[in-house]
Enzyme design. Structure first.
Site, mmCIF file in Angstrom:
data_model
loop_
_atom_site.group_PDB
_atom_site.id
_atom_site.type_symbol
_atom_site.label_atom_id
_atom_site.label_comp_id
_atom_site.label_asym_id
_atom_site.label_seq_id
_atom_site.Cartn_x
_atom_site.Cartn_y
_atom_site.Cartn_z
ATOM 1 N N ARG A 2 0.831 -1.114 -0.110
ATOM 2 C CA ARG A 2 0.121 0.081 0.031
ATOM 3 C C ARG A 2 0.756 1.286 -0.034
ATOM 4 N NH1 ARG A 2 -2.495 3.683 3.469
ATOM 5 N NH2 ARG A 2 -2.307 2.874 5.464
ATOM 6 N N ARG A 6 2.935 7.034 -2.560
ATOM 7 C CA ARG A 6 3.489 8.109 -1.720
ATOM 8 C C ARG A 6 4.954 8.590 -1.896
ATOM 9 N NH1 ARG A 6 1.396 8.519 4.152
ATOM 10 N NH2 ARG A 6 2.391 6.204 4.143
ATOM 11 N N ARG A 15 -2.104 13.704 -7.539
ATOM 12 C CA ARG A 15 -3.004 13.397 -6.375
ATOM 13 C C ARG A 15 -3.742 14.728 -6.139
ATOM 14 N NH1 ARG A 15 -3.996 14.777 -1.591
ATOM 15 N NH2 ARG A 15 -4.417 13.246 0.097
ATOM 16 N N ASP A 51 -9.463 3.389 -1.431
ATOM 17 C CA ASP A 51 -9.117 3.144 -0.059
ATOM 18 C C ASP A 51 -10.209 2.384 0.420
ATOM 19 O OD1 ASP A 51 -7.539 4.845 2.063
ATOM 20 O OD2 ASP A 51 -9.348 4.172 2.753
ATOM 21 N N TYR A 126 -13.091 2.500 12.099
ATOM 22 C CA TYR A 126 -12.971 3.791 11.834
ATOM 23 C C TYR A 126 -14.462 4.539 11.945
ATOM 24 C CZ TYR A 126 -8.450 3.325 9.687
ATOM 25 O OH TYR A 126 -7.411 2.810 9.491
HETATM 26 O O1 1CP Z 1 -2.301 -0.162 4.985
HETATM 27 C C1 1CP Z 1 -3.228 -1.062 5.404
HETATM 28 O O2 1CP Z 1 -3.343 -1.557 6.683
HETATM 29 C C2 1CP Z 1 -4.096 -1.353 4.287
HETATM 30 C C3 1CP Z 1 -5.476 -1.026 4.482
HETATM 31 C C4 1CP Z 1 -5.974 0.516 4.399
HETATM 32 C C5 1CP Z 1 -6.207 1.048 5.758
HETATM 33 C C6 1CP Z 1 -6.339 0.667 7.075
HETATM 34 C C7 1CP Z 1 -6.207 1.247 3.348
HETATM 35 C C8 1CP Z 1 -5.979 0.656 2.067
HETATM 36 N N1 1CP Z 1 -6.577 2.344 3.627
HETATM 37 C C9 1CP Z 1 -6.490 2.338 5.068
HETATM 38 C C10 1CP Z 1 -7.016 3.563 6.118
HETATM 39 C C11 1CP Z 1 -6.131 4.807 5.550
HETATM 40 N N2 1CP Z 1 -6.004 5.653 4.612
HETATM 41 C C12 1CP Z 1 -4.994 5.246 6.508
HETATM 42 C C13 1CP Z 1 -4.634 4.524 7.746
HETATM 43 C C14 1CP Z 1 -5.044 5.527 8.921
HETATM 44 C C15 1CP Z 1 -4.770 4.808 10.359
HETATM 45 O O3 1CP Z 1 -3.486 4.886 10.743
HETATM 46 O O4 1CP Z 1 -5.740 4.097 10.884
HETATM 47 C C16 1CP Z 1 -4.647 6.290 5.787
HETATM 48 C C17 1CP Z 1 -3.546 7.331 6.462
HETATM 49 C C18 1CP Z 1 -5.364 6.531 4.580
HETATM 50 C C19 1CP Z 1 -5.032 7.581 3.401
HETATM 51 C C20 1CP Z 1 -4.600 7.001 2.231
HETATM 52 N N3 1CP Z 1 -5.176 6.038 1.601
HETATM 53 C C21 1CP Z 1 -3.567 7.397 1.606
HETATM 54 C C22 1CP Z 1 -2.416 8.352 2.288
HETATM 55 C C23 1CP Z 1 -1.768 9.114 1.469
HETATM 56 C C24 1CP Z 1 -2.694 10.346 0.852
HETATM 57 O O5 1CP Z 1 -2.171 10.745 -0.384
HETATM 58 O O6 1CP Z 1 -3.569 10.946 1.496
HETATM 59 C C25 1CP Z 1 -3.447 6.652 0.391
HETATM 60 C C26 1CP Z 1 -2.279 6.561 -0.691
HETATM 61 C C27 1CP Z 1 -4.329 5.632 0.507
HETATM 62 C C28 1CP Z 1 -4.625 4.780 -0.688
HETATM 63 C C29 1CP Z 1 -4.907 3.297 -0.516
HETATM 64 N N4 1CP Z 1 -5.340 2.976 0.901
HETATM 65 C C30 1CP Z 1 -5.600 1.610 0.930
HETATM 66 C C31 1CP Z 1 -5.022 1.074 -0.394
HETATM 67 C C32 1CP Z 1 -4.898 -0.511 -0.746
HETATM 68 C C33 1CP Z 1 -4.705 2.222 -0.858
HETATM 69 C C34 1CP Z 1 -4.549 2.235 -2.642
HETATM 70 C C35 1CP Z 1 -3.296 1.659 -3.200
HETATM 71 C C36 1CP Z 1 -1.872 2.285 -2.901
HETATM 72 O O7 1CP Z 1 -1.881 3.378 -2.851
HETATM 73 O O8 1CP Z 1 -0.904 1.823 -2.957
#
Ligand code: 1CP
Length: 330
Positions: A2, A6, A15, A51, A126
């Site tokens: 994941r 970034r 983005r 997400d 969440y």
């Molecule tokens: O990492 C894991 O455990 C996978 C499952 C998961 C979780 C828990 C995803 C899949 N999203 C989330 C919630 C989430 N979304 C968090 C975690 C917060 C916590 O600590 O509880 C965060 C920070 C996000 C925001 C998010 N989603 C970002 C951050 C950067 C940004 O640009 O704002 C990104 C890149 C995503 C995309 C995402 N989320 C999940 C996947 C599989 C993906 C897409 C694939 C990828 O980018 O590789």
């Protein structure tokens, strides 16, 4: 892997600022962001840029992703009255952008596309906590004190996951991953009673569709036996458990995915290479292995190091490839 995006400089201009749900709901941008790490790293599969909260957001529950924090709810889930805020999804209208993104991707990719959804416990965490939580105190309290309401909540979330994943597969995703990232916070008996049946329902629906499934969580060392029985073809393992131990706990029922510690990738290359080789040695040539990180890529990761990790796995990983039709590689 994941958040591979970034770590890439090319990710930020496309983005945009603000919530990533904006980029996710524009198919041209979401497709391009999905492709960026595939081009740069030469990985053996792509993961859809979306997400786990996208379906809940699309159904109008009132959740957003705050930059630098993660998912946040305006009004968290507290009582039976909130069940009506989780209406069933109609993927053709609620998630139209996801199907469009997948169709574009499948036409462009020459590696499999992994679709995904959040598992009920991790999503409920969440919705009930209202934001990322360390102790998951509110969600655990609701789970053990109001089991009927808990199961109704999970039932709705499981239904959304089935509908989301089915739509992804129909649009062209060839593997699906169920993320139960925070299930490792639970006692194994609580996982068995309150959580596992709902994840099993989702995985069984995917088995009926005939698509390979990956089931992932972190800190799941004490749950690996149950993850292996819940119905997925592949179980994700974080870096806290060696693949040797994980295989003892899961037997030959499933393939394993993992498990390089993403923090170690920040070390100088020779140390990183030694860690990659250690993961491969733990796997000991077993054909049921998808090399991956144990969790997401840290934002300060150097893209060149990740590129070298992928190349090294391709050079030294099991030449026979995976045994169950799932993609190999990071
Ligand atoms: O990492 C894991 O455990 C996978 C499952 C998961 C979780 C828990 C995803 C899949 N999203 C989330 C919630 C989430 N979304 C968090 C975690 C917060 C916590 O600590 O509880 C965060 C920070 C996000 C925001 C998010 N989603 C970002 C951050 C950067 C940004 O640009 O704002 C990104 C890149 C995503 C995309 C995402 N989320 C999940 C996947 C599989 C993906 C897409 C694939 C990828 O980018 O590789």
């Amino acid at each position: 892997m994941r958040q591979a995006g970034r770590s890439l400089p090319e990710y930020f201009p496309i983005r945009g600022e603000g919530t990533i749900l904006d980029a996710i709901s524009h198919p041209d941008r979401a497709a391009e962001i999905t492709l960026q790490p595939v081009r740069r790293y030469g990985v053996d599969a792509a993961i859809l840029f979306s997400d786990i909260v996208t379906p809940v957001w699309a159904s109008g529950f009132g959740i957003d992703i705050t930059p630098g924090l993660g998912p946040e709810c305006e009004r968290p889930f507290t009582s039976a009255d909130d069940l009506s805020r989780l209406r069933p999804l109609d993927p053709s209208t609620d998630l139209w952008f996801q199907a469009e993104t997948i169709k574009t991707l499948v036409a462009e990719l020459d590696v499999p596309l992994i679709g995904f959804a959040g598992a009920p416990f991790t999503l409920a965490a969440y919705l009930v906590e209202g934001r990322p939580s360390r102790d998951h105190a509110k969600v655990k309290s609701l789970m053990i004190s109001q089991p009927d309401l808990w199961h109704q909540l999970c039932d709705r979330l499981a239904g959304m996951a089935v509908d989301t994943l089915t739509a992804q597969v129909e649009a062209g995703a060839s593997v699906v991953q169920l993320f139960d990232s925070w299930a490792g916070a639970l006692h194994p008996d609580h996982y068995r009673a309150y959580v596992r049946p709902h994840s099993e329902r989702i995985l069984a629906a995917m088995a009926d569709l005939g698509v390979p499934t990956i089931h992932f969580g972190i800190n799941t060392s004490e749950l690996l036996d149950q993850f292996a029985e819940a119905g997925a073809d592949v179980v994700g393992v974080d870096w806290r458990t060696s693949l040797v131990t994980a295989r003892q706990r899961t037997g030959d029922r499933v393939a394993l995915q993992g498990n390089l510690d993403p923090a170690l990738i920040l070390a100088p290359w020779d140390s990183v290479a030694a860690e990659v080789r250690r993961v491969l040695a733990d796997n000991n040539g077993h054909p049921g292995h998808i090399f991956n990180l144990g969790h997401g890529v840290l934002p300060q990761t150097n893209p060149e190091t990740l590129e070298r990790v992928v190349a090294l796995v391709h050079e030294e990983g099991n030449a026979d490839g995976p045994s169950i039709g799932a993609p190999a590689g990071v």
